[in-house]
Design a protein around this motif. Structure first.
Motif, mmCIF file in Angstrom:
data_model
loop_
_atom_site.group_PDB
_atom_site.id
_atom_site.type_symbol
_atom_site.label_atom_id
_atom_site.label_comp_id
_atom_site.label_asym_id
_atom_site.label_seq_id
_atom_site.Cartn_x
_atom_site.Cartn_y
_atom_site.Cartn_z
ATOM 1 N N LEU A 119 0.828 -1.206 0.000
ATOM 2 C CA LEU A 119 0.000 0.000 0.000
ATOM 3 C C LEU A 119 0.864 1.259 0.000
ATOM 4 C CD1 LEU A 119 -2.818 -1.125 2.457
ATOM 5 C CD2 LEU A 119 -3.021 -0.749 -0.009
ATOM 6 N N TYR A 120 1.987 1.205 0.682
ATOM 7 C CA TYR A 120 2.903 2.356 0.658
ATOM 8 C C TYR A 120 3.429 2.568 -0.756
ATOM 9 C CZ TYR A 120 6.830 5.426 1.649
ATOM 10 O OH TYR A 120 7.714 6.489 1.643
ATOM 11 N N SER A 121 3.813 1.468 -1.410
ATOM 12 C CA SER A 121 4.314 1.561 -2.786
ATOM 13 C C SER A 121 3.230 2.035 -3.747
ATOM 14 C CB SER A 121 4.850 0.197 -3.248
ATOM 15 O OG SER A 121 5.918 -0.232 -2.419
ATOM 16 N N SER A 122 1.978 1.788 -3.412
ATOM 17 C CA SER A 122 0.859 2.222 -4.245
ATOM 18 C C SER A 122 0.507 3.685 -4.021
ATOM 19 C CB SER A 122 -0.376 1.348 -3.973
ATOM 20 O OG SER A 122 -0.111 0.001 -4.271
ATOM 21 N N ARG A 123 1.226 4.338 -3.121
ATOM 22 C CA ARG A 123 1.087 5.771 -2.862
ATOM 23 C C ARG A 123 -0.323 6.143 -2.375
ATOM 24 N NH1 ARG A 123 5.147 8.851 -5.141
ATOM 25 N NH2 ARG A 123 3.737 10.657 -5.256
ATOM 26 N N VAL A 124 -0.878 5.309 -1.494
ATOM 27 C CA VAL A 124 -2.177 5.669 -0.926
ATOM 28 C C VAL A 124 -2.017 6.958 -0.116
ATOM 29 C CG1 VAL A 124 -3.072 3.321 -0.875
ATOM 30 C CG2 VAL A 124 -1.808 4.197 1.102
ATOM 31 N N ASP A 125 -3.079 7.749 -0.074
ATOM 32 C CA ASP A 125 -3.021 9.022 0.650
ATOM 33 C C ASP A 125 -3.071 8.834 2.162
ATOM 34 O OD1 ASP A 125 -2.965 10.343 -1.767
ATOM 35 O OD2 ASP A 125 -5.122 10.713 -1.814
#
Length: 347
Positions: A119-125
């Motif tokens: 999720l961090y790599s997916s750049r979630v806000d």
């Protein structure tokens, strides 16, 4: 430009060429800018559909530093409480223009770490998480905090200080209410089936149970207190251990409804009359508790309210400017209510 077969690689430039408009106008129309006329916006949306245009959220996120996606990690989708929370979160976030990425840890710490990294790599806000029962090291969430992404823990939350918002039920009070109710109903030998003490949930519920017993000067039989994974099988094992030799308990407080239901089924099999010989209270107010016979007294956690508070917090924190706080210092406490049914009452 002739409009033919959809091409999912088409860009804003292709829409602009087809409509003889500037790319800037196309961009504003797709983002619902108030200065774009309604007819123009409709034309753009219609042409985008014809061309098979798909927004590149990753590219948009790189430009704006926002992806308008929120990550969610939960233990299991199948759990009633979390299923209700998820539904509310997704519906309410959608109203605010956010999409939700739902991940399931299966109560595995290693899986939870992997999902946090994904999720961090997916750049979630922002990240919302109900942790595993064994999570005691929360360092895999540090990247979000260091990057300024709000982290909201709910239900299963860190016990030690962590720079994140905590949204939790009043588990101490819930356990205290359930145990006090059993005592008021005449129980003097009360058992407690609880979960692992690595989790804040069961630390608080154990404390609430003990407080009620202490206040009424009732002894706690250590052989009738279980800290285990709250499964049907484990509940049946606990019941068998308590009722195999000697006089068993006359009251049972179970920290989830699965265990309470298993206790009722065991009692039926062994001819133990509920609530005459054994009174049973559970936790979570799972819909099954209202339809089993006898219906089970349980603690309502208000999952929809939990979901609403989570979304309100996420939206508020993401609306702050760059210098604003990324978490609430004080925990957000969700009230609980004891729902009394036939498993504890002969009336």
């Amino acid at each position: 430009m002739a409009v033919g077969k959809k091409n999912y690689q088409n860009t804003i430039l292709d829409i602009a060429e087809a409509l003889k408009l500037s790319p800037a106008t196309i961009s504003r129309a797709l983002n619902n800018h108030p200065y774009v006329k309604e007819k123009t916006r409709n034309d753009v949306v219609e042409m985008a559909a014809k061309l098979g245009y798909r927004r590149n959220l990753m590219a948009s996120g790189l430009r704006s530093n926002r992806t308008h996606t929120i990550g969610l990690i939960i233990p299991r989708v199948s759990m009633f409480f979390h299923a209700e929370v998820i539904t509310t979160i997704q519906n309410d976030l959608h109203k605010h223009g956010y999409s939700l990425i739902i991940c399931q840890s299966n109560d595995s710490v290693s899986m939870e770490r992997e999902l946090a990294e994904t999720l961090y790599s997916s750049r979630v806000d922002a990240l919302i998480a109900a942790c595993t029962l064994q999570t005691v090291d929360f360092s895999h969430f540090d990247k979000f905090v260091e990057h300024g992404n709000p982290v909201i823990f709910y239900d299963r939350v860190p016990v030690e200080d962590y720079k994140a918002t905590l949204i939790k039920g009043d588990d101490f009070k819930g356990a205290y209410l359930a145990t006090s109710h059993l005592i008021a109903a005449g129980c003097k030998r009360i058992a407690h089936i609880s979960g692992p003490l690595t989790s804040n949930l069961y630390q608080d519920r154990a404390a609430g149970f003990l407080k009620a017993m202490e206040e009424h000067q009732l002894p706690v039989n250590p052989d009738w207190v279980f800290h285990q994974e709250l499964t049907q099988g484990n509940a049946l094992f606990a019941m068998q251990k308590m009722f195999t030799t000697g006089a068993g308990p006359d009251g049972l407080f179970a920290d989830n409804d699965t265990s309470a239901i298993a206790a009722i089924e065991y009692a039926k099999e062994k001819g133990i009359i509920v609530p005459d010989a054994l009174k049973v209270a559970g936790y979570s107010n799972d819909p099954r508790t209202a339809i089993i016979t006898p219906a089970i007294t349980s603690v309502e956690q208000f999952p929809s309210l939990v979901g609403r508070r989570i979304v309100e917090t996420v939206v508020e924190l993401l609306s702050n400017d760059a210098e604003g706080p990324t978490y609430k210092i004080e925990p957000v406490m969700i009230p609980v209510e004891l729902i009394v049914r036939k498993s504890t009452s002969t009336n």
